[in-house]
Enzyme design. Structure first.
Site, PDB file in Angstrom:
ATOM      1  N   SER A 126       0.811  -1.209   0.000  1.00 52.24           N
ATOM      2  CA  SER A 126       0.000   0.000   0.000  1.00 52.24           C
ATOM      3  C   SER A 126       0.844   1.257   0.000  1.00 52.24           C
ATOM      4  O   SER A 126       0.336   2.337  -0.304  1.00 52.24           O
ATOM      5  CB  SER A 126      -0.917   0.022   1.232  1.00 52.24           C
ATOM      6  OG  SER A 126      -1.802  -1.072   1.218  1.00 52.24           O
ATOM      7  N   HIS A 149       0.378  -1.641  -7.123  1.00 51.17           N
ATOM      8  CA  HIS A 149      -0.616  -1.493  -6.063  1.00 51.17           C
ATOM      9  C   HIS A 149      -2.028  -1.478  -6.632  1.00 51.17           C
ATOM     10  O   HIS A 149      -2.408  -0.574  -7.373  1.00 51.17           O
ATOM     11  CB  HIS A 149      -0.359  -0.202  -5.279  1.00 51.17           C
ATOM     12  CG  HIS A 149      -1.348   0.033  -4.183  1.00 51.17           C
ATOM     13  ND1 HIS A 149      -1.906   1.263  -3.935  1.00 51.17           N
ATOM     14  CD2 HIS A 149      -1.904  -0.821  -3.277  1.00 51.17           C
ATOM     15  CE1 HIS A 149      -2.747   1.169  -2.923  1.00 51.17           C
ATOM     16  NE2 HIS A 149      -2.762  -0.090  -2.514  1.00 51.17           N
ATOM     17  N   GLU A 161      -1.608   1.319  -9.413  1.00 48.57           N
ATOM     18  CA  GLU A 161      -0.448   2.194  -9.384  1.00 48.57           C
ATOM     19  C   GLU A 161       0.799   1.359  -9.686  1.00 48.57           C
ATOM     20  O   GLU A 161       1.045   0.352  -9.027  1.00 48.57           O
ATOM     21  CB  GLU A 161      -0.303   2.850  -8.011  1.00 48.57           C
ATOM     22  CG  GLU A 161      -1.462   3.767  -7.661  1.00 48.57           C
ATOM     23  CD  GLU A 161      -1.432   4.229  -6.216  1.00 48.57           C
ATOM     24  OE1 GLU A 161      -1.773   5.399  -5.970  1.00 48.57           O
ATOM     25  OE2 GLU A 161      -1.083   3.424  -5.327  1.00 48.57           O
ATOM     26  N   ASN A 202      -3.289   6.468  -1.563  1.00 51.96           N
ATOM     27  CA  ASN A 202      -3.256   6.463  -0.104  1.00 51.96           C
ATOM     28  C   ASN A 202      -2.703   7.756   0.482  1.00 51.96           C
ATOM     29  O   ASN A 202      -3.118   8.175   1.566  1.00 51.96           O
ATOM     30  CB  ASN A 202      -2.473   5.256   0.406  1.00 51.96           C
ATOM     31  CG  ASN A 202      -3.277   3.978   0.275  1.00 51.96           C
ATOM     32  OD1 ASN A 202      -4.504   4.008   0.241  1.00 51.96           O
ATOM     33  ND2 ASN A 202      -2.610   2.848   0.167  1.00 51.96           N
TER      34      ASN A 202
END
Length: 251
Positions: A126, A149, A161, A202
């Protein structure tokens, strides 16, 4: 390893994320897939989630997202096992184990000794720095190492990602992007950045969460009302404070 040479995908870690990644690689991308977990119980759980879970293959057929014949073929292409040796002939391996840096480093070190020299390694972290995750692999493997990700649940969320380090080769970047796009994902490229946690999704979410916490602490609104506003005003599937899914902690 070039994108066109990728034929077999390995997934290190099952559960919600690893199973979902394996599912899209088999159903959307058409790859042969091997998912490795660490016990018979977890292998059986992953297999059951893949085929019978809320986002699984059976449900995809029932709601018309996947044709029956394609689903049957995909199921035949997926192997779930607890044997790390089953990843030895994979061309491209995606790690999806719990978010502990030392664990990821350790497992990639083991995997580096098992996988073929040209295999690409990616991490579904993450937000850990990719170069730090790769510290226990050989120097030659570092050119074949990237971040990948996905967003949960993987079968329905389009985001991926792709994170590259200074050592990641262009062929590797192209291959990771190609595999993600073949699996139906929308790719955002991100430069690996030491001293940070999180990539795009994130880091931006965390900044918004910090602002939401300030609103709660100031007594301006409750957690429930903030979540309601974001879910109904921005069409988010979940807010900041409600229950969120993720990778299991069995490893």
């Amino acid at each position: 390893m070039k994108f066109e040479q990728v034929k077999k995908i390995g997934v290190l870690g099952g559960g919600v994320m690893g199973g979902g990644i394996g599912q899209v690689m088999a159903t959307h991308a058409g790859y042969e897939v091997v998912i490795r977990d660490i016990s018979d119980e977890l292998v059986n759980q992953t297999r059951d989630n893949l085929f019978n879970g809320r986002w699984g293959i059976k449900r995809a057929v029932e709601i018309g997202k996947l044709e029956f014949d394609l689903a049957r073929d995909a199921m035949d292409r997926i192997t779930v096992t607890k044997e790390i040796g089953a990843l030895a002939d994979c061309d491209f391996i995606i790690e999806a184990i719990p978010e502990r840096l030392e664990l990821k480093q350790e497992e990639f070190g083991k995997l580096d000794a098992v996988a073929k020299p040209e295999a690409i390694f990616t991490s579904n972290t993450s937000g850990f720095v990719i170069a730090e995750i790769a510290q226990n692999v050989s120097e030659s493997r570092k050119a074949l190492f990237a971040g990948m990700h996905f967003s949960n649940p993987v079968p329905t969320m389009k985001m991926c990602e792709v994170i590259y380090t200074p050592q990641t080769s262009q062929d590797t970047i192209d291959a990771v992007v190609g595999v993600a796009e073949k699996a139906g994902k929308a790719v955002s490229l991100v430069k690996d950045t030491p001293g940070t946690y999180g990539f795009l999704l994130n880091r931006i979410f965390a900044a918004a969460r910090r602002e939401a916490d300030k609103i709660v602490d100031a007594g301006i609104a409750t957690q429930e009302d903030i979540d309601k506003a974001m879910m109904t005003g921005r069409n988010w599937p979940a807010g900041f404070y409600g229950q969120r899914g993720g990778i299991g902690r069995q490893w």
